[in-house]
Design an enzyme around this catalytic site. Structure first.
Site, PDB file in Angstrom:
ATOM      1  CG  ASP A  49      73.929 -23.182  33.543  1.00  0.00           C
ATOM      2  OD1 ASP A  49      73.729 -22.248  34.351  1.00  0.00           O
ATOM      3  OD2 ASP A  49      73.642 -24.372  33.805  1.00  0.00           O
ATOM      4  CB  SER A  50      72.068 -17.642  33.662  1.00  0.00           C
ATOM      5  OG  SER A  50      73.341 -17.034  33.746  1.00  0.00           O
ATOM      6  CG  ASP A  88      77.589 -22.393  35.375  1.00  0.00           C
ATOM      7  OD1 ASP A  88      78.082 -22.837  36.437  1.00  0.00           O
ATOM      8  OD2 ASP A  88      76.597 -21.645  35.343  1.00  0.00           O
ATOM      9  CE  LYS A 118      77.899 -21.331  39.001  1.00  0.00           C
ATOM     10  NZ  LYS A 118      76.681 -22.148  38.784  1.00  0.00           N
ATOM     11  CD  GLU A 120      73.028 -25.935  38.532  1.00  0.00           C
ATOM     12  OE1 GLU A 120      72.063 -26.730  38.673  1.00  0.00           O
ATOM     13  OE2 GLU A 120      72.941 -24.880  37.884  1.00  0.00           O
ATOM     14  CD  GLU A 186      70.160 -19.872  41.961  1.00  0.00           C
ATOM     15  OE1 GLU A 186      71.206 -20.318  41.461  1.00  0.00           O
ATOM     16  OE2 GLU A 186      69.199 -19.459  41.273  1.00  0.00           O
TER      17      GLU A 186
END
Ligand code: KIV
Length: 281
Positions: A49-50, A88, A118, A120, A186
């Site tokens: 999602d970056s 993501d 993925k 978080e 991270e």
């Protein structure tokens, strides 16, 4: 469009089985041409999602939508044959609970053809990770600095220093026990990354988390040096494409303004008139 059914040569179980062996190589990609460059060299390609910050100019990943992830996922799918492809889950698409997460993860998989998602979060996401994993959705977890929670952290700060390390360690243990096939660590300090990597059964993939991890991931545009104004400490730029692109664009602009481009070899038909116009200028 349905992209479901694609199986790349590296599967989530293959990836998981590499724990403790040759370091796993991971990069992000958001487009077909970049995926084609990344695929032959990497074990895993992440449609991160970056993409919101890297390609869309957003200030954080918070504004990224499921539709954006699906569109970029479909593009990456077209350029990926070998590497394990992970997409993501964007902010707001899974936090309500397992049912919401299943609905949106299933959409991501069916519409992009990715093999895994993925998301978080650590302990708080363990129930959701278990729910998805038991229903055929391989999950890569992400703990430590989780960028979707940037407002809670008050910035993109190193996580797990001092007494806070135990919180991250518990998060990593929780996602591993819940059935995640791998976890991104991270921005955590070296001793913590080492402890976690030794303690849990799944591969740890570090970004700013030292070589103690089982593998590494970078945002591909960072690795290629696309940004000249922003380079976090944990990034190594293997090229200076941002600087080179700027120089190339400036050279093009100069050539057009000075009538050096297009030259004879770029022209269809008779160039004589164009040249005489250029000389008159
Ligand atoms: O969004 C992303 O690109 C990521 C990685 C860099 C881990 O989450």
């Amino acid at each position: 469009m349905s992209a479901a059914g694609n199986v790349n040569s590296i599967t989530p179980p293959d990836f998981q089985a590499q724990k403790g062996k040759t370091p796993l190589v991971c990069l992000t990609a958001y487009t077909t041409p970049m995926a084609r460059l990344v695929d032959p060299h990497c074990d895993l390609v992440l449609v991160g999602d970056s993409v919101g910050m890297v390609l869309h100019g957003l200030p954080s990943t918070i504004g990224v939508t499921l539709d954006m992830m699906i569109m970029h996922g479909q593009a990456v799918r077209r350029g990926t044959e070998r590497a394990l492809m992970v997409v993501d889950m964007p902010f707001g698409s899974y936090e309500e609970g397992p049912q919401q997460a299943l609905r949106n993860a299933a959409r991501l998989m069916a519409e992009t053809g990715c093999a895994a998602v993925k998301l978080e979060g650590g302990e708080t996401m363990a129930e959701t990770i278990a729910f998805l994993s038991r229903r055929g959705i391989p999950v890569m977890a992400h703990v430590g600095l989780t960028p979707q929670a940037v407002n809670t952290f008050g910035g993109y700060k190193v996580q797990g220093r001092g007494g806070d390390g135990d919180r991250i360690r518990q998060d990593a243990v929780a996602v591993s026990e819940a059935g995640a096939f791998s976890v991104v660590l991270e921005k955590v300090p070296e001793p913590l990354a080492r402890t976690i990597t030794e303690e849990i059964a799944i591969p740890t993939i570090g970004i700013g988390a030292s070589p103690a991890c089982d593998g590494q991931i970078l945002v591909v545009d960072d690795a290629l040096g696309m940004f000249t104004d922003f380079r976090p400490k944990f990034v190594k730029a293997y090229a200076e494409l941002g600087r080179d692109a700027e120089a190339a664009i400036a050279a093009y602009a100069g050539d057009v303004r000075q009538n050096r481009f297009p030259a004879a070899e770029h022209v269809f038909g008779d160039i004589a008139q164009s040249i005489s116009r250029g000389n008159a200028a």
